[in-house]
Motif scaffolding. Structure first.
Motif, PDB file in Angstrom:
ATOM      1  N   VAL A 263      48.834  45.458  39.042  1.00 24.21           N
ATOM      2  CA  VAL A 263      47.729  46.422  39.035  1.00 24.21           C
ATOM      3  C   VAL A 263      46.522  45.845  39.771  1.00 24.21           C
ATOM      4  O   VAL A 263      45.879  46.530  40.574  1.00 24.21           O
ATOM      5  CB  VAL A 263      47.347  46.802  37.588  1.00 24.21           C
ATOM      6  CG1 VAL A 263      46.113  47.708  37.567  1.00 24.21           C
ATOM      7  CG2 VAL A 263      48.516  47.493  36.890  1.00 24.21           C
ATOM      8  N   LEU A 264      46.221  44.585  39.510  1.00 24.43           N
ATOM      9  CA  LEU A 264      45.111  43.913  40.193  1.00 24.43           C
ATOM     10  C   LEU A 264      45.331  43.930  41.707  1.00 24.43           C
ATOM     11  O   LEU A 264      44.421  44.262  42.481  1.00 24.43           O
ATOM     12  CB  LEU A 264      45.010  42.472  39.687  1.00 24.43           C
ATOM     13  CG  LEU A 264      44.034  41.525  40.397  1.00 24.43           C
ATOM     14  CD1 LEU A 264      42.625  42.082  40.394  1.00 24.43           C
ATOM     15  CD2 LEU A 264      44.063  40.149  39.731  1.00 24.43           C
ATOM     16  N   ALA A 265      46.543  43.603  42.129  1.00 27.73           N
ATOM     17  CA  ALA A 265      46.842  43.566  43.563  1.00 27.73           C
ATOM     18  C   ALA A 265      46.814  44.954  44.190  1.00 27.73           C
ATOM     19  O   ALA A 265      46.485  45.094  45.374  1.00 27.73           O
ATOM     20  CB  ALA A 265      48.201  42.919  43.789  1.00 27.73           C
ATOM     21  N   ALA A 266      47.157  45.985  43.420  1.00 27.50           N
ATOM     22  CA  ALA A 266      47.086  47.352  43.942  1.00 27.50           C
ATOM     23  C   ALA A 266      45.647  47.691  44.324  1.00 27.50           C
ATOM     24  O   ALA A 266      45.389  48.323  45.360  1.00 27.50           O
ATOM     25  CB  ALA A 266      47.604  48.337  42.899  1.00 27.50           C
ATOM     26  N   GLY A 267      44.696  47.248  43.503  1.00 25.21           N
ATOM     27  CA  GLY A 267      43.287  47.461  43.827  1.00 25.21           C
ATOM     28  C   GLY A 267      42.865  46.675  45.051  1.00 25.21           C
ATOM     29  O   GLY A 267      42.135  47.181  45.913  1.00 25.21           O
ATOM     30  N   ILE A 268      43.333  45.430  45.169  1.00 22.11           N
ATOM     31  CA  ILE A 268      43.023  44.609  46.338  1.00 22.11           C
ATOM     32  C   ILE A 268      43.596  45.237  47.605  1.00 22.11           C
ATOM     33  O   ILE A 268      42.985  45.197  48.677  1.00 22.11           O
ATOM     34  CB  ILE A 268      43.574  43.180  46.148  1.00 22.11           C
ATOM     35  CG1 ILE A 268      42.926  42.501  44.935  1.00 22.11           C
ATOM     36  CG2 ILE A 268      43.347  42.354  47.405  1.00 22.11           C
ATOM     37  CD1 ILE A 268      41.444  42.282  45.052  1.00 22.11           C
ATOM     38  N   THR A 269      44.780  45.836  47.498  1.00 17.39           N
ATOM     39  CA  THR A 269      45.399  46.496  48.643  1.00 17.39           C
ATOM     40  C   THR A 269      44.522  47.630  49.164  1.00 17.39           C
ATOM     41  O   THR A 269      44.333  47.789  50.372  1.00 17.39           O
ATOM     42  CB  THR A 269      46.791  47.043  48.273  1.00 17.39           C
ATOM     43  OG1 THR A 269      47.603  45.977  47.781  1.00 17.39           O
ATOM     44  CG2 THR A 269      47.470  47.676  49.470  1.00 17.39           C
ATOM     45  N   LEU A 270      43.991  48.419  48.249  1.00 19.77           N
ATOM     46  CA  LEU A 270      43.078  49.496  48.640  1.00 19.77           C
ATOM     47  C   LEU A 270      41.854  48.938  49.363  1.00 19.77           C
ATOM     48  O   LEU A 270      41.378  49.512  50.345  1.00 19.77           O
ATOM     49  CB  LEU A 270      42.644  50.286  47.400  1.00 19.77           C
ATOM     50  CG  LEU A 270      43.339  51.618  47.157  1.00 19.77           C
ATOM     51  CD1 LEU A 270      42.951  52.169  45.791  1.00 19.77           C
ATOM     52  CD2 LEU A 270      42.968  52.620  48.247  1.00 19.77           C
ATOM     53  N   LEU A 271      41.353  47.810  48.888  1.00 22.90           N
ATOM     54  CA  LEU A 271      40.215  47.176  49.556  1.00 22.90           C
ATOM     55  C   LEU A 271      40.585  46.726  50.962  1.00 22.90           C
ATOM     56  O   LEU A 271      39.818  46.909  51.911  1.00 22.90           O
ATOM     57  CB  LEU A 271      39.729  45.972  48.745  1.00 22.90           C
ATOM     58  CG  LEU A 271      39.036  46.246  47.412  1.00 22.90           C
ATOM     59  CD1 LEU A 271      38.644  44.937  46.753  1.00 22.90           C
ATOM     60  CD2 LEU A 271      37.813  47.125  47.608  1.00 22.90           C
ATOM     61  N   GLN A 272      41.783  46.132  51.109  1.00 21.92           N
ATOM     62  CA  GLN A 272      42.226  45.666  52.416  1.00 21.92           C
ATOM     63  C   GLN A 272      42.340  46.832  53.394  1.00 21.92           C
ATOM     64  O   GLN A 272      41.867  46.757  54.532  1.00 21.92           O
ATOM     65  CB  GLN A 272      43.595  44.978  52.294  1.00 21.92           C
ATOM     66  CG  GLN A 272      43.564  43.651  51.565  1.00 21.92           C
ATOM     67  CD  GLN A 272      43.443  42.475  52.517  1.00 21.92           C
ATOM     68  OE1 GLN A 272      43.057  42.632  53.660  1.00 21.92           O
ATOM     69  NE2 GLN A 272      43.769  41.294  52.042  1.00 21.92           N
TER      70      GLN A 272
END
Length: 414
Positions: A120-129
């Motif tokens: 879930v944390l990485a899903a948010g980071i992906t959106l940022l990227q």
């Protein structure tokens, strides 16, 4: 050459507007670097707490980076609908939720729950990227996009340089073995991160950032984007680069803890990770200047060759030489991601947002390569397993020399 599409047309704003926007975006690069680097501390900690093999411990990176593969295309579509700024706010909020999930995971001491929280944390980071990388590339002259993205990525490296001290102090604390306090030591650090991410989400919701025109609403598709050979080869380069960088960082604590290498305690080894990521930060500042004068492809190839030499020393030496050779790889990793990214989306025009999605999709290399290196470490030993990232850098050198050059057909499409 045809006129640029709406995605690359800048509004008639002053230079100060873009400077403010770039300064704001650097905070995001800092945060996702900080969060990603904490995985390097989390891996040896949870490996000890749950008595995991190297392969099982690498599931941390597998779940974290598999989110890029699963979420990148939906994230690209979402950003195309809601715009870059709202995409950033959404990404920060989702990442904060992932951080909050660490609390129940630690309370229940269930490894699978940690893996879900990381996803879930990485899903948010992906959106940022997906939101921030093309934003930075577009926010200024095309010819300096690599330099500009490299400079903002330097603050990503600042986050990765600070994180080891934060993680070593709050996670390992004064204990010398990672299983001394169970899994509870991760609760406070990730609660603090959740609070910071939510604060940033509120700030970016209120910021007045430049409107960069509408994100493409043309018939451009991912199928159209991957017809560009330098994008396809760039996606492979991103896959292998992220995989190699993450794999090396993931094994650093275990490598330096090995009595045949440096024999450091896990707490001491965790702090030394700062040299690996600090080198990347320094290299990005230097690289941003160098690439004003030297072509990005040549700089990329040179750095890949240097990483290959250092990995040979990492594999075949011991003691101080082995310790400093593996840490020095970070210096030459420095410009690789932003340079590959910029070279791969160069000249894509209306396909730029889709191309960005494809490249973020390729970040799944951070899930696959460390897991494969974990399998190798269990089979042939920790030190010999570093042959895998060495092979990755050989391809990256090829991409810098030849693979990043668009064909004549592609040049006609620009």
């Amino acid at each position: 050459m045809s006129a640029k599409p709406a995605t690359e047309q800048l509004p008639p704003k002053g230079a100060n507007t873009y400077t403010f926007a770039l300064c704001s975006l650097t905070t995001l690069f800092f945060m996702w670097g900080f969060i990603t680097c904490l995985n390097d501390i989390l891996i040896p900690y949870l490996k000890g707490a749950f008595e995991l093999s190297y392969t099982q411990a690498m599931l941390i990176q597998f779940c974290f980076f598999s989110a890029y593969f699963i979420v990148s295309i939906p994230a690209g579509n979402l950003v195309a609908k809601i715009g870059y700024q709202k995409g950033i706010v959404t990404g920060l909020t989702v990442a904060a939720i992932g951080c909050l999930l660490f609390y129940p995971a630690a309370a229940l001491e269930v490894y699978a729950l940690f893996l879900i929280a990381l996803f879930v944390l990485a899903a948010g980071i992906t959106l940022l990227q997906v939101s921030a990388n093309p934003f930075v590339s577009i926010l200024g002259p095309t010819k300096t996009a690599s330099s500009r993205l490299t400079m903002t990525q330097a603050f990503n490296s600042l986050g990765t340089t600070v994180a080891p001290f934060f993680g070593a102090y709050l996670i390992f604390s004064s204990v010398e073995t990672s299983d001394a306090t169970g899994a509870s030591a991760v609760q406070l650090p990730y609660l603090l991160l959740a609070a910071i991410l939510l604060l940033l989400a509120g700030v970016f919701a209120k910021l007045k950032l430049p409107k960069l025109g509408t994100v493409t609403h043309s018939a451009a598709s991912y199928a159209d984007a991957i017809k560009f050979s330098h994008l396809k080869l760039g996606a492979i380069a991103i896959f292998l680069y992220v995989g190699a960088e993450v794999a090396i960082g993931s094994f650093l604590v275990s490598y330096l803890h090995d009595p045949n290498i440096a024999g450091l305690t896990e707490s001491e080894a965790s702090r030394l990770i700062a040299y690996y990521w600090g080198g990347a930060m320094l290299g990005r500042f230097v690289g941003a200047i160098v690439m004003q004068h030297v072509s990005a492809g040549k700089v990329l190839a040179f750095n890949a060759a240097a990483a290959i030499v250092l990995l040979m020393l990492t594999i075949f030496s011991q003691g101080e030489i082995a310790k400093w050779s593996v840490l020095a790889i970070g210096l030459f990793n420095s410009i690789m991601f932003p340079t590959i990214f910029s070279l791969a989306i160069s000249g894509l025009g209306q396909h730029a947002s889709r191309g960005s999605g494809v490249l973020c999709l390729a970040i799944v290399g951070g899930a696959i390569v460390p897991l494969l290196q974990g399998v190798l470490a269990d089979v042939v030993g920790l030190q010999l397993a570093f042959f895998l990232p060495l092979l990755c850098y050989i391809y990256i050198a090829f991409y810098g020399v030849k693979g990043s050059v668009p064909t004549h057909v592609e040049a006609d499409k620009e």
